[in-house]
Design a protein around this motif. Structure first.
Motif, mmCIF file in Angstrom:
data_model
loop_
_atom_site.group_PDB
_atom_site.id
_atom_site.type_symbol
_atom_site.label_atom_id
_atom_site.label_comp_id
_atom_site.label_asym_id
_atom_site.label_seq_id
_atom_site.Cartn_x
_atom_site.Cartn_y
_atom_site.Cartn_z
ATOM 1 N N LYS A 113 -13.158 4.290 -22.473
ATOM 2 C CA LYS A 113 -14.153 4.394 -21.468
ATOM 3 C C LYS A 113 -15.335 4.844 -22.126
ATOM 4 C CE LYS A 113 -15.141 7.418 -17.502
ATOM 5 N NZ LYS A 113 -14.564 8.553 -16.503
ATOM 6 N N ASP A 114 -15.432 5.759 -23.028
ATOM 7 C CA ASP A 114 -16.364 6.215 -23.881
ATOM 8 C C ASP A 114 -17.188 5.387 -24.678
ATOM 9 O OD1 ASP A 114 -15.737 8.508 -22.357
ATOM 10 O OD2 ASP A 114 -15.021 9.493 -23.924
ATOM 11 N N VAL A 115 -16.392 4.632 -25.620
ATOM 12 C CA VAL A 115 -16.930 3.749 -26.723
ATOM 13 C C VAL A 115 -16.550 2.407 -26.540
ATOM 14 C CG1 VAL A 115 -16.776 3.604 -29.201
ATOM 15 C CG2 VAL A 115 -16.168 5.933 -28.135
ATOM 16 N N GLY A 116 -15.411 2.025 -25.998
ATOM 17 C CA GLY A 116 -15.155 0.737 -25.714
ATOM 18 C C GLY A 116 -13.792 0.119 -26.501
ATOM 19 N N ASP A 117 -13.392 -0.980 -26.591
ATOM 20 C CA ASP A 117 -12.157 -1.588 -27.459
ATOM 21 C C ASP A 117 -12.447 -1.525 -28.878
ATOM 22 O OD1 ASP A 117 -11.119 -2.259 -25.076
ATOM 23 O OD2 ASP A 117 -12.124 -4.529 -25.107
ATOM 24 N N VAL A 118 -11.162 -1.014 -29.406
ATOM 25 C CA VAL A 118 -11.104 -0.759 -30.922
ATOM 26 C C VAL A 118 -10.920 -2.013 -31.634
ATOM 27 C CG1 VAL A 118 -9.695 0.096 -32.601
ATOM 28 C CG2 VAL A 118 -10.307 1.662 -30.632
ATOM 29 N N ASP A 119 -11.999 -2.077 -32.545
ATOM 30 C CA ASP A 119 -11.808 -3.590 -33.337
ATOM 31 C C ASP A 119 -10.873 -3.440 -34.663
ATOM 32 O OD1 ASP A 119 -13.605 -5.232 -31.728
ATOM 33 O OD2 ASP A 119 -15.006 -3.518 -32.369
ATOM 34 N N ILE A 120 -10.945 -2.128 -35.313
ATOM 35 C CA ILE A 120 -10.184 -1.677 -36.365
ATOM 36 C C ILE A 120 -9.609 -0.456 -36.360
ATOM 37 C CG2 ILE A 120 -10.401 -1.267 -38.868
ATOM 38 C CD1 ILE A 120 -12.895 -2.974 -38.897
ATOM 39 N N LEU A 121 -8.093 -0.467 -36.366
ATOM 40 C CA LEU A 121 -7.418 0.782 -36.107
ATOM 41 C C LEU A 121 -6.989 1.129 -37.587
ATOM 42 C CD1 LEU A 121 -5.690 2.888 -34.680
ATOM 43 C CD2 LEU A 121 -4.120 1.031 -34.278
ATOM 44 N N VAL A 122 -7.453 2.252 -38.032
ATOM 45 C CA VAL A 122 -6.914 2.738 -39.265
ATOM 46 C C VAL A 122 -5.809 3.978 -39.258
ATOM 47 C CG1 VAL A 122 -7.607 3.632 -41.646
ATOM 48 C CG2 VAL A 122 -9.195 2.444 -40.405
ATOM 49 N N ASN A 123 -4.422 3.374 -39.299
ATOM 50 C CA ASN A 123 -3.484 4.642 -39.083
ATOM 51 C C ASN A 123 -3.391 5.203 -40.515
ATOM 52 O OD1 ASN A 123 -2.480 4.088 -36.331
ATOM 53 N ND2 ASN A 123 -1.559 2.167 -36.915
ATOM 54 N N ASN A 124 -4.227 6.160 -40.530
ATOM 55 C CA ASN A 124 -4.056 7.222 -41.556
ATOM 56 C C ASN A 124 -3.409 8.381 -41.661
ATOM 57 O OD1 ASN A 124 -5.559 8.162 -44.073
ATOM 58 N ND2 ASN A 124 -5.953 9.659 -42.571
ATOM 59 N N ALA A 125 -3.360 9.055 -40.676
ATOM 60 C CA ALA A 125 -2.869 10.225 -40.515
ATOM 61 C C ALA A 125 -1.365 10.464 -41.103
ATOM 62 C CB ALA A 125 -2.753 10.902 -38.970
ATOM 63 N N GLY A 126 -1.147 11.676 -41.900
ATOM 64 C CA GLY A 126 0.157 11.543 -42.406
ATOM 65 C C GLY A 126 0.432 13.073 -42.812
ATOM 66 N N ILE A 127 1.613 13.317 -42.995
ATOM 67 C CA ILE A 127 2.249 14.598 -43.346
ATOM 68 C C ILE A 127 3.234 14.709 -44.456
ATOM 69 C CG2 ILE A 127 3.804 14.835 -41.752
ATOM 70 C CD1 ILE A 127 3.017 17.807 -41.155
ATOM 71 N N LEU A 128 3.203 15.520 -45.439
ATOM 72 C CA LEU A 128 4.251 15.709 -46.250
ATOM 73 C C LEU A 128 4.540 17.088 -46.541
ATOM 74 C CD1 LEU A 128 3.741 13.849 -49.974
ATOM 75 C CD2 LEU A 128 4.246 16.487 -49.816
ATOM 76 N N TYR A 129 5.901 17.274 -46.650
ATOM 77 C CA TYR A 129 6.362 18.856 -47.008
ATOM 78 C C TYR A 129 6.746 18.955 -48.452
ATOM 79 C CZ TYR A 129 6.384 19.446 -42.001
ATOM 80 O OH TYR A 129 5.805 19.571 -40.601
ATOM 81 N N GLY A 130 7.679 17.865 -49.008
ATOM 82 C CA GLY A 130 7.879 18.135 -50.428
ATOM 83 C C GLY A 130 8.715 18.927 -50.679
ATOM 84 N N GLY A 131 10.278 18.493 -50.613
ATOM 85 C CA GLY A 131 11.175 19.489 -51.112
ATOM 86 C C GLY A 131 12.555 18.813 -50.877
ATOM 87 N N GLU A 132 13.511 19.505 -51.484
ATOM 88 C CA GLU A 132 14.933 18.861 -51.403
ATOM 89 C C GLU A 132 15.551 18.615 -49.982
ATOM 90 O OE1 GLU A 132 17.857 20.888 -53.786
ATOM 91 O OE2 GLU A 132 16.259 22.012 -55.096
ATOM 92 N N MET A 133 15.823 17.483 -49.875
ATOM 93 C CA MET A 133 16.327 16.869 -48.480
ATOM 94 C C MET A 133 17.140 17.850 -47.838
ATOM 95 S SD MET A 133 18.430 15.190 -46.176
ATOM 96 C CE MET A 133 19.590 14.309 -47.225
ATOM 97 N N LEU A 134 18.333 18.569 -48.569
ATOM 98 C CA LEU A 134 19.351 19.450 -47.990
ATOM 99 C C LEU A 134 18.614 20.941 -47.498
ATOM 100 C CD1 LEU A 134 22.603 18.590 -50.096
ATOM 101 C CD2 LEU A 134 21.924 17.773 -47.810
ATOM 102 N N LYS A 135 17.474 21.026 -48.106
ATOM 103 C CA LYS A 135 16.930 22.380 -47.846
ATOM 104 C C LYS A 135 15.894 22.215 -46.848
ATOM 105 C CE LYS A 135 17.787 24.359 -52.602
ATOM 106 N NZ LYS A 135 17.241 24.959 -53.659
#
Length: 302
Positions: A113-135
């Protein structure tokens, strides 16, 4: 498939192999692609509040795009928007929690509504914890997949229909080198990035099968980046990529319609060579080279 059709396909195969190899050679040597124009186009970047997303947003802002910024961090998002505007660009910041599909739908409607249709979508967001899977906590594993993988489904479903209607669009996926080679202490992260890589690859094929080959896909696979997600690698001499390096390679790859961008570039060749090695040799090489990250419990977003 009927036996006659299979026979015909086998007869055609050598011709197509030669043709596509020649086409690739001619394109690489004689027909260097030019960068497409994105001035005035609407570019949406998730996780735009800092790190790689921030730099990608700034790059598109410099190119004259209308940059839509999504992040859960309001202050960081608005800071990036202010920087783009100060340079004469257009920026539209929105707070959005990618773990909530209702939030994605609501904010998507506002963007349209505010800007219009998106021409390029950049799916960048990410998260990383970093540790042993069992823990690791169950909630952390689930959140990793919600942000790094599942959010791509929900954002694509919101903006792809308009791209198909306009017969024009581009979806960029920020994956990881850990999507090409699983990494210890990054089991959840590697898995989520493998899934994101597969999602983009499968979507590209699906669009082609459905007659929408004009929708372009670019997947980015960088090594470890100094964006705050990775605190320290196991190899103390390894240089972390900067968010700006990754952003520039991402934008350049997008403008050239490249399918996959590996950062640094030489890793693509190394991966092709490693694909021929026995599994145990690859495991030994990674261990001997001390490749990986040190244990951490980081909850920041890219």
């Amino acid at each position: 498939m009927a036996s006659n059709d299979k026979l015909l396909m086998l007869l055609k195969l050598p011709i197509y192999i030669v043709y596509f190899y020649l086409e690739a050679f001619v394109r690489m040597v004689f027909l260097r692609p030019s960068r497409k124009e994105v001035k005035g186009e609407v570019v949406l970047v998730t996780g735009a509040g800092h790190g790689i997303g921030r730099e990608i947003a700034l790059e598109f802002g410099r190119l004259g795009s209308k940059v839509v910024l999504w992040d859960i961090n309001k202050s960081g998002n608005e800071s990036v928007a202010a920087e783009i505007k100060a340079s004469g660009g257009e920026a539209y910041p929105y707070v959005c929690d990618l773990c909530k599909t209702d939030d994605i739908k609501t904010v998507s409607a506002r963007v349209k509504k505010d800007v219009g249709d998106v021409d390029i979508l950049v799916n960048n967001a990410g998260i990383l914890y970093g540790g042993e899977m069992l823990k690791m906590k169950e909630e952390h594993i689930r959140r990793t997949f919600e942000v790094n993988t599942l959010s791509h489904f929900w954002t694509t479903r919101e903006f792809l229909p308009a791209m198909i209607s306009k017969k024009k669009g581009h979806i960029v996926t920020i994956s990881s080198m850990s999507a090409k080679s699983g990494t210890a202490l990054l089991v959840d992260y590697s898995s989520s990035k493998y899934a994101a890589y597969g999602y983009a690859e499968a979507m590209e094929e699906e669009m082609d099968r459905l007659g929408h080959s004009y929708i372009k896909f670019t997947t980015i696979c960088p090594m470890f980046v100094s964006s705050g997600l990775v605190k320290a690698t196991t190899d103390v001499n390894e240089r972390l990529l900067t968010p700006k390096e990754v952003a520039r390679a991402t934008v350049n790859g997008t403008l050239l319609n490249r399918a996959v961008v590996t950062i640094p570039e030489q890793l693509a060749f190394q991966l092709r060579i490693a694909a021929w090695f026995p599994r145990k040799l690859n495991l030994w090489l990674k261990k001997a080279g001390n490749l990986g990250i040190q244990p951490q419990y980081n909850t920041k977003q890219e």
